[in-house]
Write an enzyme that holds these catalytic residues in place. Structure first.
Site, PDB file in Angstrom:
ATOM      1  N   ILE A 176       7.551   2.456  -6.927  1.00  0.00           N
ATOM      2  CA  ILE A 176       6.142   2.797  -6.707  1.00  0.00           C
ATOM      3  C   ILE A 176       5.688   2.508  -5.280  1.00  0.00           C
ATOM      4  O   ILE A 176       4.522   2.719  -4.947  1.00  0.00           O
ATOM      5  CB  ILE A 176       5.222   2.047  -7.701  1.00  0.00           C
ATOM      6  CG1 ILE A 176       5.443   0.539  -7.622  1.00  0.00           C
ATOM      7  CG2 ILE A 176       5.441   2.554  -9.110  1.00  0.00           C
ATOM      8  CD1 ILE A 176       4.503  -0.260  -8.521  1.00  0.00           C
TER       9      ILE A 176
ATOM     10  N   GLY B  80       8.155  -0.581   1.822  1.00  0.00           N
ATOM     11  CA  GLY B  80       7.595  -1.163   3.043  1.00  0.00           C
ATOM     12  C   GLY B  80       8.708  -1.710   3.902  1.00  0.00           C
ATOM     13  O   GLY B  80       9.890  -1.542   3.604  1.00  0.00           O
TER      14      GLY B  80
ATOM     15  N   ASP C 124      -1.451 -12.138   7.288  1.00  0.00           N
ATOM     16  CA  ASP C 124      -1.249 -10.687   7.265  1.00  0.00           C
ATOM     17  C   ASP C 124      -2.272 -10.027   6.341  1.00  0.00           C
ATOM     18  O   ASP C 124      -1.930  -9.177   5.513  1.00  0.00           O
ATOM     19  CB  ASP C 124       0.178 -10.352   6.819  1.00  0.00           C
ATOM     20  CG  ASP C 124       0.593  -8.929   7.207  1.00  0.00           C
ATOM     21  OD1 ASP C 124      -0.107  -8.319   8.042  1.00  0.00           O
ATOM     22  OD2 ASP C 124       1.593  -8.434   6.680  1.00  0.00           O
TER      23      ASP C 124
END
Length: 483
Positions: free
Chosen positions: A187, A190, A309
């Protein structure tokens, strides 16, 4: 020097032999290693047994496997030994699990004429102690065989009812969970790896599979998720972590709650928010961040943690309209007892588009934990800006800007470090605030907060707790006006 041919190695166990073969041999790539590994595992009856495997280790994984103890020393005991001097050299390797330290207290020895009787007495006591220990072990083993079974791990809560992340299941149970996972479909991908939708005991879960080059991210994220008192409804719910490896492949898994709405980045591209949804999402995000930044003192306290992040892709949208913060591969912790910042040895530096000015200018003081928290707050301001663009004002859905990333009109789609430095530091630019926001009370309130969050001076920025309290007060006052 790199060897020009591969080694012939003995392989033990179907999982480590090529093509699923039984015990036999395998051939490494040039520069590879032969290895033997021993590890404590649970058998079908629930007993802890020693599992022995052997096989070939490619050169590109030798640094990762480290040819020694397990990469996760606080989990299941595991020892790996490697060799490369000759074919079948791993037949001579005999790795052994470390023995637990003996629980005996030494007595000072007696000298002179009384030494011999003392030694005899000590020897007799040792024999008696060993006999008693053997009897106890035999009794324990019989009891286990008589009916003890491994504990059944609790089923994960549904995605919309999860109470958030915590220290997770017991470590041995986490390994059992990882073996029971059934992958369904990919799904997302990265730079760290890939995310899969999977099933565990009839429930949908998310499985993050890390690249072998991202060992540091997996290790740090596992550490952070297993922090005591991490549990919070606005932090992604952690279930288990495990690492699987053979001579030919390695998988590092992180198993968490699954949220079908996906990331905030994806959600905002197709959904228009009303002011109530916007405030609910904003409050939930800052609540999760405030909990992360908070240190809880006590015997089992929680250290303060900075994310490093924060961005819309690392925030998930839950079914109840709230959000959950995810991806802790770059997180840092503050160790109050030693007054120091625990920074993981990770080569990743975050997402350039969301980097604070002091990070881009390489002036962030890594010894000051508050500096990391203030960098998080700058990134939070940019996320709030993304959300406000997708909120309708005055009940008119047409008064909504299309989804866009921060600084989309000022830097390229994949900006370099220099691109962002020129924009954010040298030109001191910030995302624009449309006039329609100032005419809508909720949007105006968030616009004021985001501007204070992305201030160029870190000490001037708002803390997560201050933003949370401000939003809570605004929501209360808005509710009173409506009534």
């Amino acid at each position: 020097m790199r060897r020009s041919r591969g080694l012939v190695c003995e392989c033990l166990g179907a999982a480590t032999c090529p093509d699923g073969a039984a015990n036999g041999t395998c051939v490494t790539q040039p520069g590879g290693y032969c290895f033997v590994a021993v590890e404590e595992v649970l058998d079908d009856s629930g007993l802890v047994v020693v599992d022995r495997t052997a096989g070939c280790l490619p050169p590109d994984e030798s640094g990762f496997m480290q040819c020694k103890s397990s990469q996760v020393p606080h989990q299941h005991p595991k020892v790996i030994e490697c060799c490369f001097e000759s074919d079948l050299c791993n037949r001579r390797l005999q790795p052994a699990l470390p023995e637990p330290p003996p629980d005996v207290t030494e007595s000072p020895g007696a000298g002179g004429a009384g030494g011999a009787p003392t030694l005899l007495l000590a020897a007799a006591l040792c024999v008696a102690l060993l006999a008693a220990l053997a009897a106890a072990l035999l009794l324990l083993r019989r009891r286990r065989r008589a009916g003890k079974r491994p504990p059944s791990p609790p089923a994960p809560l549904p995605a919309d009812a999860s109470s958030g992340s915590g220290s997770g299941l017991p470590l041995l149970v986490q390994r059992t969970v990882a073996k029971q996972i059934q992958m369904v479909e990919s799904i997302g991908k990265g730079r760290y790896g890939e995310v899969w939708l999977a099933r565990w005991r009839g429930e949908r879960v998310a499985v993050k599979v890390f690249f072998t080059t991202e060992e540091a991210s997996w290790f740090r994220e596992t550490e952070i998720y297993q922090t005591v008192l991490m549990r919070h409804e606005n932090i992604l719910g952690f279930i288990a972590a495990d690492i699987k490896g053979t001579g030919s492949w390695t998988q590092m898994l992180l198993i968490t709650d699954y949220h079908e709405n996906g990331s905030l980045h994806d959600y905002l591209q197709t959904v228009v928010l009303d002011t109530n949804s916007l405030m609910t999402m904003a409050y939930s995000i800052v609540s999760g961040l405030a909990h992360l930044h908070m240190d809880i003192f006590g015997t089992k306290g929680k250290p303060a943690i900075a994310h490093r992040d924060i961005k819309s892709k690392n925030i998930l949208v839950k079914r109840n309209g709230q959000c959950a913060i995810a991806d802790f591969g770059l997180a840092v912790r503050y160790v109050a007892q030693r007054d120091e910042v625990d920074i993981a040895p990770n080569t990743r530096v975050g997402t350039r588009r969301y980097m604070a000015p002091e990070v881009l200018d390489e002036k962030l003081d890594v010894t000051n934990f508050d500096a990391f928290k203030m960098a998080d707050m700058y990134s939070l301001g940019l996320v709030l800006w993304e959300m406000c663009r997708r909120c309708c004002s005055g009940g008119k859905a047409q008064l909504v800007e299309p989804y866009a990333l921060p600084y989309h009109e000022l830097v390229p789609p994949d900006p370099s470090f220099e691109d962002m430095h020129a924009c954010v530091v040298r030109a001191a630019r910030r995302p624009g605030v449309p006039a329609r926001w100032l005419a809508s009370e909720p949007l105006a309130a968030l616009a004021q907060l985001m501007c204070e969050c992305w201030h160029s001076s870190p000490p001037v920025r708002l803390t997560a707790l201050r933003v949370k309290k401000t939003l809570a007060k605004f929501r209360t006052e808005t509710t009173v006006k409506l009534v």
